[in-house]
Design a protein around this motif. Structure first.
Motif, PDB file in Angstrom:
ATOM      1  N   THR A 275      53.846  22.791  34.853  1.00 24.59           N
ATOM      2  CA  THR A 275      52.977  23.945  34.577  1.00 24.59           C
ATOM      3  C   THR A 275      51.650  23.736  35.315  1.00 24.59           C
ATOM      4  OG1 THR A 275      52.122  22.932  32.540  1.00 24.59           O
ATOM      5  CG2 THR A 275      54.025  24.383  32.316  1.00 24.59           C
ATOM      6  N   ASN A 276      50.782  24.730  35.241  1.00 23.14           N
ATOM      7  CA  ASN A 276      49.541  24.716  36.006  1.00 23.14           C
ATOM      8  C   ASN A 276      48.539  23.686  35.454  1.00 23.14           C
ATOM      9  OD1 ASN A 276      47.072  25.306  37.244  1.00 23.14           O
ATOM     10  ND2 ASN A 276      47.491  27.510  37.299  1.00 23.14           N
TER      11      ASN A 276
ATOM     12  N   ARG B 193      45.738  22.567  36.788  1.00 22.04           N
ATOM     13  CA  ARG B 193      44.338  22.962  36.932  1.00 22.04           C
ATOM     14  C   ARG B 193      43.908  23.842  35.748  1.00 22.04           C
ATOM     15  NH1 ARG B 193      40.946  26.566  40.866  1.00 22.04           N
ATOM     16  NH2 ARG B 193      42.709  27.957  40.801  1.00 22.04           N
ATOM     17  N   ALA B 194      44.780  24.783  35.390  1.00 21.79           N
ATOM     18  CA  ALA B 194      44.472  25.647  34.246  1.00 21.79           C
ATOM     19  C   ALA B 194      44.407  24.831  32.957  1.00 21.79           C
ATOM     20  CB  ALA B 194      45.510  26.760  34.123  1.00 21.79           C
ATOM     21  N   TRP B 195      45.289  23.846  32.839  1.00 24.65           N
ATOM     22  CA  TRP B 195      45.315  22.990  31.641  1.00 24.65           C
ATOM     23  C   TRP B 195      44.004  22.212  31.518  1.00 24.65           C
ATOM     24  CZ3 TRP B 195      45.405  17.651  30.503  1.00 24.65           C
ATOM     25  CH2 TRP B 195      45.926  17.289  29.244  1.00 24.65           C
TER      26      TRP B 195
ATOM     27  N   ARG C 154      41.184  24.507  30.597  1.00 26.36           N
ATOM     28  CA  ARG C 154      41.187  24.934  29.192  1.00 26.36           C
ATOM     29  C   ARG C 154      40.439  23.872  28.356  1.00 26.36           C
ATOM     30  NH1 ARG C 154      45.905  27.333  28.946  1.00 26.36           N
ATOM     31  NH2 ARG C 154      47.035  25.448  28.484  1.00 26.36           N
TER      32      ARG C 154
ATOM     33  N   PHE D 296      40.903  32.450  39.888  1.00 27.89           N
ATOM     34  CA  PHE D 296      41.991  32.690  38.942  1.00 27.89           C
ATOM     35  C   PHE D 296      42.204  34.194  38.776  1.00 27.89           C
ATOM     36  CE2 PHE D 296      41.038  28.348  37.450  1.00 27.89           C
ATOM     37  CZ  PHE D 296      42.324  27.858  37.403  1.00 27.89           C
ATOM     38  N   SER D 297      43.433  34.567  38.457  1.00 24.61           N
ATOM     39  CA  SER D 297      43.714  35.973  38.180  1.00 24.61           C
ATOM     40  C   SER D 297      43.173  36.297  36.789  1.00 24.61           C
ATOM     41  CB  SER D 297      45.217  36.220  38.214  1.00 24.61           C
ATOM     42  OG  SER D 297      45.831  35.543  37.131  1.00 24.61           O
TER      43      SER D 297
ATOM     44  N   ALA E 288      44.859  37.284  34.343  1.00 23.15           N
ATOM     45  CA  ALA E 288      45.804  36.733  33.360  1.00 23.15           C
ATOM     46  C   ALA E 288      45.580  35.234  33.147  1.00 23.15           C
ATOM     47  CB  ALA E 288      47.237  36.999  33.815  1.00 23.15           C
ATOM     48  N   GLU E 289      45.347  34.520  34.236  1.00 24.85           N
ATOM     49  CA  GLU E 289      45.120  33.074  34.115  1.00 24.85           C
ATOM     50  C   GLU E 289      43.815  32.789  33.372  1.00 24.85           C
ATOM     51  OE1 GLU E 289      47.192  31.219  38.121  1.00 24.85           O
ATOM     52  OE2 GLU E 289      45.363  32.397  38.338  1.00 24.85           O
TER      53      GLU E 289
ATOM     54  N   GLN F 210      44.287  33.199  29.760  1.00 28.68           N
ATOM     55  CA  GLN F 210      45.018  32.077  29.178  1.00 28.68           C
ATOM     56  C   GLN F 210      44.105  30.864  28.990  1.00 28.68           C
ATOM     57  OE1 GLN F 210      48.103  30.580  31.637  1.00 28.68           O
ATOM     58  NE2 GLN F 210      49.089  29.519  29.928  1.00 28.68           N
ATOM     59  N   ILE F 211      43.302  30.584  30.001  1.00 28.06           N
ATOM     60  CA  ILE F 211      42.404  29.425  29.928  1.00 28.06           C
ATOM     61  C   ILE F 211      41.384  29.584  28.794  1.00 28.06           C
ATOM     62  CG2 ILE F 211      40.516  28.232  31.136  1.00 28.06           C
ATOM     63  CD1 ILE F 211      42.140  28.826  33.762  1.00 28.06           C
TER      64      ILE F 211
END
Lengths: 192, 77
Positions: free
Chosen positions: A69-70, A72-74, A77, A154-155, A157-158, A161-162
């Motif tokens: 999974t992503n 960078r996003a993790w 967060r 980031f989009s 949506a991303e 999520q973050i």
């Protein structure tokens, strides 16, 4: 008996390898994570503290990351949650101020103040210092979204999520954050 | 008379346009208008340039010392 213990040893060795790989991948993203840390922090020192807290927590809780999974996003967060927890959010909020102006207003204001009609000349009125200062004046809730979308690419949506907020909230905060940024820039550049 | 002013409409959709969130029909409408309207075109260009400046303002490389500190946070094997 000896077979089970060698299975156990193999599993431990595999776990250690997974962890090292995780740590290396996380460190390889540090420059990108730092851009966000710097963007959401008031100072370089604050950004550096935030980075260390983020990585310390990431390394401790690496097993809760799902490989593939992503990452960078993790990591981001963790960073944005830590940033909220640190309670560094006491600040002036121009939230109640009406922002009725449209999106062209900064340009219109600069053009009127400078008498320039060439886009590039108008743009020259904005110094890099003013932009950094204006960004710093955007309240955190808006700035977090602005930094994730406009700076970290980031989009919607991303970013949702973050930050764990609905996508509609991302859009409205982004919209408002950009307006506030422009209002600040107008004040700094032409005292409007 | 109820026809909305195209410049006003372009101002409204400036952000979603630059975020590539407009549908194809609206995007084409914007492009069509910008090709004919220097006034709006300038303002779109300005907004794009502004975003680039904001991006640049936030780019400040990490200190090598911090990078080192981060790798020292790795768990002991």
């Amino acid at each position: 008996m000896s077979e089970t213990s060698s299975d156990e040893a193999r599993r431990l060795a595999q776990g250690a390898r997974d962890r090292v790989r995780f740590e290396e991948e996380a460190l390889a993203l540090a420059d990108q994570v730092y851009r966000v840390a710097r963007g959401v922090s008031r100072s370089k020192e604050e950004a550096e503290d935030l980075m260390q807290e983020t990585y310390a927590r990431a390394f401790r809780s690496w097993q809760s990351y799902t490989p593939g999974t992503n990452l960078r996003a993790w990591l981001l967060r963790i960073l944005t949650n830590l940033n909220i927890d640190r309670g560094r959010r006491a600040q002036r909020t121009p939230d109640s101020q009406p922002l009725e102006e449209g999106d062209y207003f900064l340009y219109n204001r600069l053009e009127a103040a400078t008498g320039e009609t060439d886009e590039e000349r108008v743009l020259e009125r904005l110094s890099q210092d003013h932009i950094a200062e204006a960004l710093g004046a955007v309240p955190h809730d808006f700035r977090d979204v602005l930094v994730l979308v406009d700076i970290a690419d980031f989009s919607y949506a991303e970013a949702a999520q973050i930050l764990d907020i609905p996508i509609g909230t991302v859009m409205s905060r982004l919209h408002r954050g950009r307006r506030i940024l422009k209002q600040q820039l107008a004040e700094l550049s032409v005292g409007a | 008379m109820s026809e909305i002013d195209p410049c006003e409409w372009c101002e409204e959709v400036l952000q979603p346009y630059l975020d590539r969130e407009l549908d194809e029909a609206d995007e084409a409408k914007v492009k069509h208008h910008l090709a004919a309207c220097g006034w709006c075109e300038k303002r779109y260009k300005f907004e794009e340039d502004l975003r680039r400046l904001v991006r640049r303002a936030a780019v400040e490389p990490m200190e090598p010392a911090l990078k080192l500190k981060l790798s020292e946070l790795r768990l002991e094997l």
